[in-house]
Write a protein that holds these residues in place. Structure first.
Motif, PDB file in Angstrom:
ATOM      1  N   THR A  28       1.219  -1.482  -0.069  1.00  0.00           N
ATOM      2  CA  THR A  28      -0.613  -0.044  -0.180  1.00  0.00           C
ATOM      3  C   THR A  28       0.588   0.931  -0.108  1.00  0.00           C
ATOM      4  OG1 THR A  28      -0.014   0.417   2.657  1.00  0.00           O
ATOM      5  CG2 THR A  28      -2.016  -1.095   1.347  1.00  0.00           C
ATOM      6  N   LEU A  29       0.188   2.058  -0.288  1.00  0.00           N
ATOM      7  CA  LEU A  29       1.040   3.591  -0.635  1.00  0.00           C
ATOM      8  C   LEU A  29       1.673   3.742   0.797  1.00  0.00           C
ATOM      9  CD1 LEU A  29       2.261   6.023  -2.087  1.00  0.00           C
ATOM     10  CD2 LEU A  29       0.036   7.240  -1.442  1.00  0.00           C
ATOM     11  N   ALA A  30       0.793   3.363   2.004  1.00  0.00           N
ATOM     12  CA  ALA A  30       0.882   3.629   3.638  1.00  0.00           C
ATOM     13  C   ALA A  30       2.180   3.231   3.609  1.00  0.00           C
ATOM     14  CB  ALA A  30       0.221   3.148   4.609  1.00  0.00           C
ATOM     15  N   ASP A  31       2.720   1.320   3.565  1.00  0.00           N
ATOM     16  CA  ASP A  31       3.651   0.747   3.615  1.00  0.00           C
ATOM     17  C   ASP A  31       4.833   1.440   2.535  1.00  0.00           C
ATOM     18  OD1 ASP A  31       2.339  -1.313   4.799  1.00  0.00           O
ATOM     19  OD2 ASP A  31       2.110  -2.562   2.087  1.00  0.00           O
ATOM     20  N   ILE A  32       4.912   1.882   1.468  1.00  0.00           N
ATOM     21  CA  ILE A  32       5.962   2.698   0.665  1.00  0.00           C
ATOM     22  C   ILE A  32       6.168   4.059   1.961  1.00  0.00           C
ATOM     23  CG2 ILE A  32       6.738   4.322  -1.420  1.00  0.00           C
ATOM     24  CD1 ILE A  32       4.308   2.227  -2.564  1.00  0.00           C
ATOM     25  N   GLU A  33       5.690   4.641   1.650  1.00  0.00           N
ATOM     26  CA  GLU A  33       5.595   5.683   2.911  1.00  0.00           C
ATOM     27  C   GLU A  33       6.542   4.918   5.067  1.00  0.00           C
ATOM     28  OE1 GLU A  33       3.703   9.272   5.706  1.00  0.00           O
ATOM     29  OE2 GLU A  33       1.996   7.657   4.246  1.00  0.00           O
ATOM     30  N   ARG A  34       6.192   3.924   5.100  1.00  0.00           N
ATOM     31  CA  ARG A  34       7.175   3.507   5.893  1.00  0.00           C
ATOM     32  C   ARG A  34       8.467   2.984   5.518  1.00  0.00           C
ATOM     33  NH1 ARG A  34       1.825   1.606   7.944  1.00  0.00           N
ATOM     34  NH2 ARG A  34       2.509  -0.585   6.609  1.00  0.00           N
ATOM     35  N   ASP A  44      19.475   9.634   7.317  1.00  0.00           N
ATOM     36  CA  ASP A  44      19.829  10.831   8.202  1.00  0.00           C
ATOM     37  C   ASP A  44      18.999  11.846   6.903  1.00  0.00           C
ATOM     38  OD1 ASP A  44      19.828  12.701  10.102  1.00  0.00           O
ATOM     39  OD2 ASP A  44      21.674  13.902   9.864  1.00  0.00           O
ATOM     40  N   LEU A  45      17.928  11.855   6.577  1.00  0.00           N
ATOM     41  CA  LEU A  45      17.066  12.583   5.009  1.00  0.00           C
ATOM     42  C   LEU A  45      16.036  12.704   6.439  1.00  0.00           C
ATOM     43  CD1 LEU A  45      17.312  10.459   1.943  1.00  0.00           C
ATOM     44  CD2 LEU A  45      18.792  12.870   3.115  1.00  0.00           C
ATOM     45  N   ASP A  46      15.335  14.172   6.596  1.00  0.00           N
ATOM     46  CA  ASP A  46      14.177  14.598   6.430  1.00  0.00           C
ATOM     47  C   ASP A  46      12.704  14.388   5.529  1.00  0.00           C
ATOM     48  OD1 ASP A  46      11.335  15.883   8.473  1.00  0.00           O
ATOM     49  OD2 ASP A  46      12.365  17.780   7.903  1.00  0.00           O
ATOM     50  N   ILE A  47      11.797  13.512   5.536  1.00  0.00           N
ATOM     51  CA  ILE A  47      10.831  13.029   4.502  1.00  0.00           C
ATOM     52  C   ILE A  47       9.533  13.740   4.675  1.00  0.00           C
ATOM     53  CG2 ILE A  47       9.875  11.328   3.040  1.00  0.00           C
ATOM     54  CD1 ILE A  47      13.044  10.855   3.062  1.00  0.00           C
ATOM     55  N   GLU A  48       9.832  14.430   3.654  1.00  0.00           N
ATOM     56  CA  GLU A  48       8.098  14.907   3.378  1.00  0.00           C
ATOM     57  C   GLU A  48       7.232  14.122   2.475  1.00  0.00           C
ATOM     58  OE1 GLU A  48       5.020  17.004   4.473  1.00  0.00           O
ATOM     59  OE2 GLU A  48       7.093  17.379   5.750  1.00  0.00           O
ATOM     60  N   PHE A  49       6.163  13.296   2.425  1.00  0.00           N
ATOM     61  CA  PHE A  49       5.690  12.031   2.210  1.00  0.00           C
ATOM     62  C   PHE A  49       4.147  13.160   1.920  1.00  0.00           C
ATOM     63  CE2 PHE A  49       3.806   8.253   0.316  1.00  0.00           C
ATOM     64  CZ  PHE A  49       4.994   7.161  -0.272  1.00  0.00           C
ATOM     65  N   ARG A  50       3.819  12.532   0.541  1.00  0.00           N
ATOM     66  CA  ARG A  50       2.703  13.414  -0.055  1.00  0.00           C
ATOM     67  C   ARG A  50       1.942  12.251  -1.134  1.00  0.00           C
ATOM     68  NH1 ARG A  50       3.682  19.776   0.450  1.00  0.00           N
ATOM     69  NH2 ARG A  50       4.408  19.260   2.510  1.00  0.00           N
ATOM     70  N   GLN A  51       1.104  12.278  -1.204  1.00  0.00           N
ATOM     71  CA  GLN A  51       0.150  11.846  -2.311  1.00  0.00           C
ATOM     72  C   GLN A  51      -0.965  12.898  -2.958  1.00  0.00           C
ATOM     73  OE1 GLN A  51      -3.354  10.463  -3.215  1.00  0.00           O
ATOM     74  NE2 GLN A  51      -2.746   9.696  -4.791  1.00  0.00           N
ATOM     75  N   SER A  52      -0.740  13.189  -4.323  1.00  0.00           N
ATOM     76  CA  SER A  52      -2.489  13.659  -4.889  1.00  0.00           C
ATOM     77  C   SER A  52      -2.744  13.043  -6.478  1.00  0.00           C
ATOM     78  CB  SER A  52      -2.194  15.140  -4.816  1.00  0.00           C
ATOM     79  OG  SER A  52      -3.171  15.838  -5.369  1.00  0.00           O
ATOM     80  N   ASN A  53      -3.988  13.697  -6.604  1.00  0.00           N
ATOM     81  CA  ASN A  53      -4.957  12.974  -7.721  1.00  0.00           C
ATOM     82  C   ASN A  53      -4.567  14.114  -8.280  1.00  0.00           C
ATOM     83  OD1 ASN A  53      -5.274  10.697  -6.969  1.00  0.00           O
ATOM     84  ND2 ASN A  53      -7.018  10.976  -5.724  1.00  0.00           N
ATOM     85  N   HIS A  54      -4.598  15.271  -8.155  1.00  0.00           N
ATOM     86  CA  HIS A  54      -4.489  16.800  -8.453  1.00  0.00           C
ATOM     87  C   HIS A  54      -3.350  17.233  -9.371  1.00  0.00           C
ATOM     88  CE1 HIS A  54      -8.747  16.326  -7.295  1.00  0.00           C
ATOM     89  NE2 HIS A  54      -8.235  16.473  -6.200  1.00  0.00           N
TER      90      HIS A  54
END
Length: 146
Positions: A28-34, A44-54
């Motif tokens: 799932t996308l949640a799995d990929i985010e984890r 040592d990377l600060d991850i900003e994870f987002r998804q949009s259909n737009h």
């Protein structure tokens, strides 16, 4: 100090896990985010994870990334093959960008063989499922911290 990396995902990726699992797998996308957050912690990377259909939302986020982040991982999904706007936004952001696809787009329909994003990306990773995100983050880490 942590480097900021935006990980952006395009249309229909919110349906991963149930959408065409024979093509996109069962993660799932949640799995990929984890996965991305775990890799980010290791590197040592600060991850900003987002998804949009737009498309416009993705353009806004790419612009934001250009202002505050050191790198971008993007799976533009179907917008890969249609969006000059994403191309222009990535070019203007002027940060190292890696294009990721879960499936091997070159082994699929002919219309998926053209990417408007690839010419402005540092590199492209496709066909390795969620592992592609790990590879993209590792590659960006080596680029932003030579």
């Amino acid at each position: 100090m942590s480097a900021s990396i935006y990980v952006l995902n395009g249309p229909n990726l919110n349906r991963l896990g149930t959408r065409e699992p024979s093509t996109y797998g069962t993660a799932t996308l949640a799995d990929i985010e984890r996965l991305c957050r775990d890799v980010g912690e290791d590197l040592d990377l600060d991850i900003e994870f987002r998804q949009s259909n737009h498309e416009g939302v993705l353009v806004d986020w790419i612009q934001e990334a250009g202002d505050v982040a050191q790198g971008l991982v993007i799976n533009p999904a179907a917008y890969t093959h249609t969006s000059v706007a994403l191309h222009d936004a990535i070019r203007a952001a002027q940060i190292p960008t890696v294009e990721v696809h879960l499936s091997n787009v070159h082994a699929r329909e002919a219309f998926r063989h053209r990417s408007y994003v690839s010419p402005v990306a540092l590199g492209v990773i496709c066909g390795f499922g969620p592992t592609g995100y790990r590879l993209a983050l590792e590659a960006l880490s080596t680029v932003i911290r030579p």
